[in-house]
Design an enzyme around this catalytic site. Structure first.
Site, PDB file in Angstrom:
ATOM      1  N   HIS A  48       2.709   7.453  -9.278  1.00  0.00           N
ATOM      2  CA  HIS A  48       2.880   5.983 -10.057  1.00  0.00           C
ATOM      3  C   HIS A  48       2.987   6.058 -11.046  1.00  0.00           C
ATOM      4  O   HIS A  48       3.592   4.636 -11.626  1.00  0.00           O
ATOM      5  CB  HIS A  48       0.809   5.635  -9.617  1.00  0.00           C
ATOM      6  CG  HIS A  48       1.206   5.161  -8.489  1.00  0.00           C
ATOM      7  ND1 HIS A  48       1.034   5.877  -6.913  1.00  0.00           N
ATOM      8  CD2 HIS A  48       1.211   3.703  -7.107  1.00  0.00           C
ATOM      9  CE1 HIS A  48       1.238   5.041  -5.402  1.00  0.00           C
ATOM     10  NE2 HIS A  48       1.320   3.663  -5.542  1.00  0.00           N
TER      11      HIS A  48
ATOM     12  N   HIS B  89      -6.320  10.309  -8.516  1.00  0.00           N
ATOM     13  CA  HIS B  89      -5.955  11.280  -9.319  1.00  0.00           C
ATOM     14  C   HIS B  89      -7.353  11.088 -10.265  1.00  0.00           C
ATOM     15  O   HIS B  89      -8.053  10.535 -10.954  1.00  0.00           O
ATOM     16  CB  HIS B  89      -5.207  10.958 -10.176  1.00  0.00           C
ATOM     17  CG  HIS B  89      -3.804  10.692  -9.586  1.00  0.00           C
ATOM     18  ND1 HIS B  89      -2.867  11.784  -9.230  1.00  0.00           N
ATOM     19  CD2 HIS B  89      -2.996   9.390  -8.531  1.00  0.00           C
ATOM     20  CE1 HIS B  89      -1.928  11.567  -8.564  1.00  0.00           C
ATOM     21  NE2 HIS B  89      -1.764  10.324  -8.244  1.00  0.00           N
TER      22      HIS B  89
END
Length: 322
Positions: free
Chosen positions: A181, A235
């Site tokens: 992303h 993450h």
């Protein structure tokens, strides 16, 4: 001219630039420019194929012991920024801005090269990101619940996990580093930020700091996307930092392939535009006084036609043969 008027010229075009422009539009030179860069578009298709292959193949399953689970027990959450939205703001939004600027300036080189550069930045970043993801195989912060959805952890004789969760969740659970992303966001929005900086002449030494707000806004959007990846426990912070660095570096390299640096005096236009402008000026009729008379120099395009050569002057412009 104030900074507001300079920003307005991004969409309206500078009068002198329009009058002295090469007048090359999609209708007149679009096919020539696309044909010259046909090999670049073919490379883009190759990158798409490579990206699909990298997405399909599985990542490396790194050893995950029981003592490592302390940092991998964060809850599974939905994405604050959905996957489907990334191409919208990282690709479609910049292209819309490129088209709007083209509608005012009518520069086919600017439109073609900005779109081509953006797509190269996105796809090169995607290939690098997914290749590293698969090679590293770092577990996500929510790996425990992906591996053991019922909360009952099982390990083999060497202490490695024996997952019994959904195969798709486990596969995604080994794709933490780097953040896709974030890398996509910084590639697309980073390219847009450089593009806008050149168009509004943000570094013209005029002291108009307010113009930096326009340049920083896309980067702020990319930063917020990266922060959301940590907040959603998809993450670790290192993944986001590395993803942002990859995207921004690739975006800068791709931008500089087609445009001068934003702080350059000619940073508002692509290299090809200025080469075309020089060719148009050199091909205009020059009047010379010779022995009290007038001598008219024929444009080079007409000379090529008369001599029967098949040289394409627009290809010469692109390849720097003029």
């Amino acid at each position: 001219m104030g900074w507001k008027e300079k920003i307005k010229t991004v969409f309206q075009g500078n009068t002198n630039e329009i009058e002295l422009g090469c007048g090359h539009t999609i209708k007149s030179h679009g096919s020539s420019v696309a044909r010259i860069h046909m090999h670049d578009w073919l490379i883009l298709l190759l990158l798409v194929v490579i990206e699909i292959v990298l997405y399909v193949i599985g990542p490396f399953h790194r050893f995950v012991g029981k003592d490592m689970m302390t940092d991998l027990k964060y809850p599974m959450k939905d994405n604050t920024v959905p996957v489907w939205s990334v191409p919208l703001y990282a690709i479609i939004l910049p292209i819309i801005i490129f088209v709007l600027i083209y509608l005012r300036r009518r520069d086919v080189y600017d439109l073609h090269h900005s779109i081509l550069g953006l797509l190269f930045a996105i796809l090169i970043t995607a290939v690098l990101t997914d290749a590293i993801k698969n090679a590293v195989g770092r577990p996500r912060p929510d790996f425990f619940w992906r591996c053991f959805p019922d909360g009952k952890d099982v390990y083999d004789q060497w202490g490695d996990v024996i997952c019994h969760g959904k195969e798709s969740d486990i596969k995604e659970g080994h794709k933490s580093f780097p953040s896709g992303h974030t890398s996509w966001s910084f590639a697309g929005l980073g390219f847009l930020s450089l593009y806008l900086a050149g168009k509004i002449k943000a570094f013209d030494r005029g002291g108009h700091v307010a113009k930096l707000c326009i340049v920083i806004l896309p980067l702020l959007m990319a930063c917020l996307v990266g922060i959301s990846r940590v907040d959603d426990y998809w993450h670790h912070w290192q993944d986001v930092f590395a993803g942002g660095l990859i995207g921004l570096v690739v975006a800068t390299l791709c931008y500089l392939q087609f445009f001068p640096a934003p702080y350059h005096t000619e940073g508002w236009g692509p290299y090809a535009y200025f080469r075309a402008l020089e060719e148009v000026r050199s091909n205009t009729q020059h009047v010379h006084h010779t022995n009290g008379g007038l001598e008219v120099e024929q444009p080079e395009v007409q000379l090529n036609q008369r001599s029967g050569t098949n040289s394409n002057p627009f290809e010469d412009v692109e390849y720097g043969r003029m």
